[in-house]
Design a protein around this motif. Sequence first.
Motif, PDB file in Angstrom:
ATOM      1  N   ILE A 148       0.833  -1.191   0.000  1.00 33.96           N
ATOM      2  CA  ILE A 148       0.000   0.000   0.000  1.00 33.96           C
ATOM      3  C   ILE A 148       0.872   1.247   0.000  1.00 33.96           C
ATOM      4  CG2 ILE A 148      -1.654   1.343   1.366  1.00 33.96           C
ATOM      5  CD1 ILE A 148      -2.879  -1.063  -0.010  1.00 33.96           C
ATOM      6  N   ASP A 149       0.514   2.214  -0.828  1.00 35.66           N
ATOM      7  CA  ASP A 149       1.186   3.510  -0.811  1.00 35.66           C
ATOM      8  C   ASP A 149       0.794   4.232   0.477  1.00 35.66           C
ATOM      9  OD1 ASP A 149       2.093   6.096  -1.137  1.00 35.66           O
ATOM     10  OD2 ASP A 149       1.272   6.359  -3.151  1.00 35.66           O
ATOM     11  N   PRO A 150       1.733   4.485   1.379  1.00 34.68           N
ATOM     12  CA  PRO A 150       1.379   5.099   2.665  1.00 34.68           C
ATOM     13  C   PRO A 150       0.800   6.504   2.534  1.00 34.68           C
ATOM     14  CG  PRO A 150       3.757   5.041   2.374  1.00 34.68           C
ATOM     15  CD  PRO A 150       3.176   4.221   1.271  1.00 34.68           C
ATOM     16  N   GLY A 160      -6.935   6.808  -0.137  1.00 34.90           N
ATOM     17  CA  GLY A 160      -7.980   5.878  -0.523  1.00 34.90           C
ATOM     18  C   GLY A 160      -7.738   4.449  -0.088  1.00 34.90           C
ATOM     19  N   THR A 161      -6.471   4.062   0.088  1.00 42.12           N
ATOM     20  CA  THR A 161      -6.164   2.685   0.498  1.00 42.12           C
ATOM     21  C   THR A 161      -5.478   2.596   1.855  1.00 42.12           C
ATOM     22  OG1 THR A 161      -4.077   2.778  -0.741  1.00 42.12           O
ATOM     23  CG2 THR A 161      -5.995   1.851  -1.880  1.00 42.12           C
ATOM     24  N   ALA A 162      -4.686   3.598   2.208  1.00 41.47           N
ATOM     25  CA  ALA A 162      -3.906   3.530   3.451  1.00 41.47           C
ATOM     26  C   ALA A 162      -4.787   3.485   4.689  1.00 41.47           C
ATOM     27  CB  ALA A 162      -2.945   4.713   3.541  1.00 41.47           C
ATOM     28  N   VAL A 163      -5.984   4.065   4.616  1.00 42.88           N
ATOM     29  CA  VAL A 163      -6.862   4.061   5.790  1.00 42.88           C
ATOM     30  C   VAL A 163      -7.661   2.766   5.911  1.00 42.88           C
ATOM     31  CG1 VAL A 163      -7.077   6.570   5.682  1.00 42.88           C
ATOM     32  CG2 VAL A 163      -8.830   5.145   4.599  1.00 42.88           C
ATOM     33  N   ILE A 164      -7.696   1.971   4.839  1.00 47.25           N
ATOM     34  CA  ILE A 164      -8.553   0.786   4.801  1.00 47.25           C
ATOM     35  C   ILE A 164      -7.804  -0.500   5.144  1.00 47.25           C
ATOM     36  CG2 ILE A 164      -9.991  -0.675   3.303  1.00 47.25           C
ATOM     37  CD1 ILE A 164     -10.667   1.830   1.692  1.00 47.25           C
ATOM     38  N   PHE A 165      -6.663  -0.714   4.477  1.00 46.47           N
ATOM     39  CA  PHE A 165      -6.039  -2.033   4.530  1.00 46.47           C
ATOM     40  C   PHE A 165      -5.115  -2.215   5.730  1.00 46.47           C
ATOM     41  CE2 PHE A 165      -7.464  -1.639   0.187  1.00 46.47           C
ATOM     42  CZ  PHE A 165      -7.997  -2.892  -0.042  1.00 46.47           C
ATOM     43  N   ALA A 166      -5.040  -3.460   6.182  1.00 52.94           N
ATOM     44  CA  ALA A 166      -4.272  -3.801   7.368  1.00 52.94           C
ATOM     45  C   ALA A 166      -3.709  -5.208   7.209  1.00 52.94           C
ATOM     46  CB  ALA A 166      -5.164  -3.709   8.607  1.00 52.94           C
ATOM     47  N   ASP A 167      -3.098  -5.710   8.253  1.00 52.83           N
ATOM     48  CA  ASP A 167      -2.407  -6.994   8.187  1.00 52.83           C
ATOM     49  C   ASP A 167      -2.991  -7.983   9.196  1.00 52.83           C
ATOM     50  OD1 ASP A 167      -0.726  -5.663   6.384  1.00 52.83           O
ATOM     51  OD2 ASP A 167       0.603  -5.024   8.006  1.00 52.83           O
ATOM     52  N   GLY A 190       5.140   4.701  -8.318  1.00 52.07           N
ATOM     53  CA  GLY A 190       3.870   4.377  -7.673  1.00 52.07           C
ATOM     54  C   GLY A 190       3.193   3.133  -8.195  1.00 52.07           C
ATOM     55  N   GLU A 191       3.644   2.606  -9.347  1.00 48.25           N
ATOM     56  CA  GLU A 191       2.979   1.426  -9.902  1.00 48.25           C
ATOM     57  C   GLU A 191       3.301   0.146  -9.139  1.00 48.25           C
ATOM     58  OE1 GLU A 191       3.704   1.135 -14.107  1.00 48.25           O
ATOM     59  OE2 GLU A 191       1.932   2.376 -14.549  1.00 48.25           O
ATOM     60  N   GLU A 192       4.241   0.223  -8.223  1.00 48.15           N
ATOM     61  CA  GLU A 192       4.535  -0.944  -7.394  1.00 48.15           C
ATOM     62  C   GLU A 192       3.536  -1.080  -6.249  1.00 48.15           C
ATOM     63  OE1 GLU A 192       7.023   2.374  -5.452  1.00 48.15           O
ATOM     64  OE2 GLU A 192       6.122   1.885  -7.401  1.00 48.15           O
ATOM     65  N   PHE A 193       2.637  -0.111  -6.131  1.00 43.25           N
ATOM     66  CA  PHE A 193       1.661  -0.123  -5.053  1.00 43.25           C
ATOM     67  C   PHE A 193       0.293  -0.599  -5.533  1.00 43.25           C
ATOM     68  CE2 PHE A 193       4.428   3.431  -3.367  1.00 43.25           C
ATOM     69  CZ  PHE A 193       4.963   2.681  -2.326  1.00 43.25           C
ATOM     70  N   PHE A 194      -0.485  -1.092  -4.597  1.00 39.84           N
ATOM     71  CA  PHE A 194      -1.855  -1.555  -4.824  1.00 39.84           C
ATOM     72  C   PHE A 194      -2.740  -0.386  -5.250  1.00 39.84           C
ATOM     73  CE2 PHE A 194      -6.137  -2.307  -3.153  1.00 39.84           C
ATOM     74  CZ  PHE A 194      -6.412  -3.578  -3.591  1.00 39.84           C
ATOM     75  N   LYS A 195      -3.546  -0.609  -6.293  1.00 38.95           N
ATOM     76  CA  LYS A 195      -4.464   0.399  -6.792  1.00 38.95           C
ATOM     77  C   LYS A 195      -5.886  -0.156  -6.773  1.00 38.95           C
ATOM     78  CE  LYS A 195      -0.879   2.920  -8.069  1.00 38.95           C
ATOM     79  NZ  LYS A 195      -0.499   4.169  -7.356  1.00 38.95           N
ATOM     80  N   MET A 196      -6.853   0.714  -6.525  1.00 43.55           N
ATOM     81  CA  MET A 196      -8.248   0.269  -6.503  1.00 43.55           C
ATOM     82  C   MET A 196      -9.161   1.403  -6.952  1.00 43.55           C
ATOM     83  SD  MET A 196     -10.427  -1.384  -3.334  1.00 43.55           S
ATOM     84  CE  MET A 196     -10.249   0.078  -2.280  1.00 43.55           C
TER      85      MET A 196
END
Length: 344
Positions: free
Chosen positions: A160-162, A166-173, A225-231
């Motif tokens: 995830i791009d920190p 749009g994604t940093a607040v959602i995804f976790a481990d 940035g393309e190495e990061f998850f996009k949605m």
Amino acid sequence: MTAFPAAPLPAAPAPGRAAVVAGVGGYVPPNLVTNEDLVARLDTSDEWIRTRTGIATRHVVSPGTATSDLAVEAGRRALKSADDSQVDAVVLATTTPDHICPATAPAVATRLGLSGVPAFDVAAVCTGFLYALAAGSGLIAGGIAERVLVIAADAFTTIIDPQDRGTAVIFADGAGAVVLRAGSPREPGAVGPIVLGSDGENSDLIGVPAGGSRQRSSGVPAAPGEEFFKMNGRATYRQAVERMTETSLRSLAAAGWQPHQVDRFAAHQANARILTAVAERLGIEPERQLSNIERVGNTGGASIPLLLAQASEEGSLVAGDRVLMTAFGGGLAWGAATVTWPAL
């Protein structure tokens, strides 16, 4: 509700033999990140995050911690829950393997003292657990294994791009696991018919653009940035609600259940708005819904087994509960399954 083409319902399990849940375990890394922590570095607020996702806190891996570390701990807890340290196979669902090559499952199996058993990875993003559950159940139904450890683990924050709100607040481990054993399709814990589906035409909605053979073979360096998850959040929301609702209804039909007979709804914890929309379409009231998204966020493929493990430990999921599980993720891929929860 949009009507999507539906595949035929799955065949009923072979008479006399089914995969039965014998143990469950979950694990999240100790490093806790609150909304306030994210507000300090992102253009957002606690209210914005809670309103759009339902998330207050999430757990993230510390430097040097990999997916296999999460998987091993969840697997160990599931084996302990099953009161058994041996299985005949290990299936690991993950979007964040330790390496592109080799698969992560063999290393996880070895660390659990299971060296020598078949072990392989399954890649179906947030639907990974249901795909892995189908694989594990198939090994048992086919007589290849008597006991299978199914794990779903993701260190999603590593892709995830920190700085992407749009994604940093959602995804976790996190990680979750179940032990399956051979048993009767009529006993508590027997996994009901599993309904799965996919749609590659919309694969661009969710993914990591760089790092795979498509980008590497192009000869063009990956853009920043393309190495990061996009949605694509808006399109993903629509697809998730429609697919999870449709596949849940098909799973219930295959099991011979009606929505009002579901005691516990265990959906992939994508975000609170998706969960509410799907449950409302199915007619499942809040008191019948299991949820941990406020505490742990979206843990990818680990979401459902982690939810089951926590709910079982806390007592909100008890023996005899009729459980409907459903998930949606990249691929696109989706699925649903039923189980009557056993005494663990």
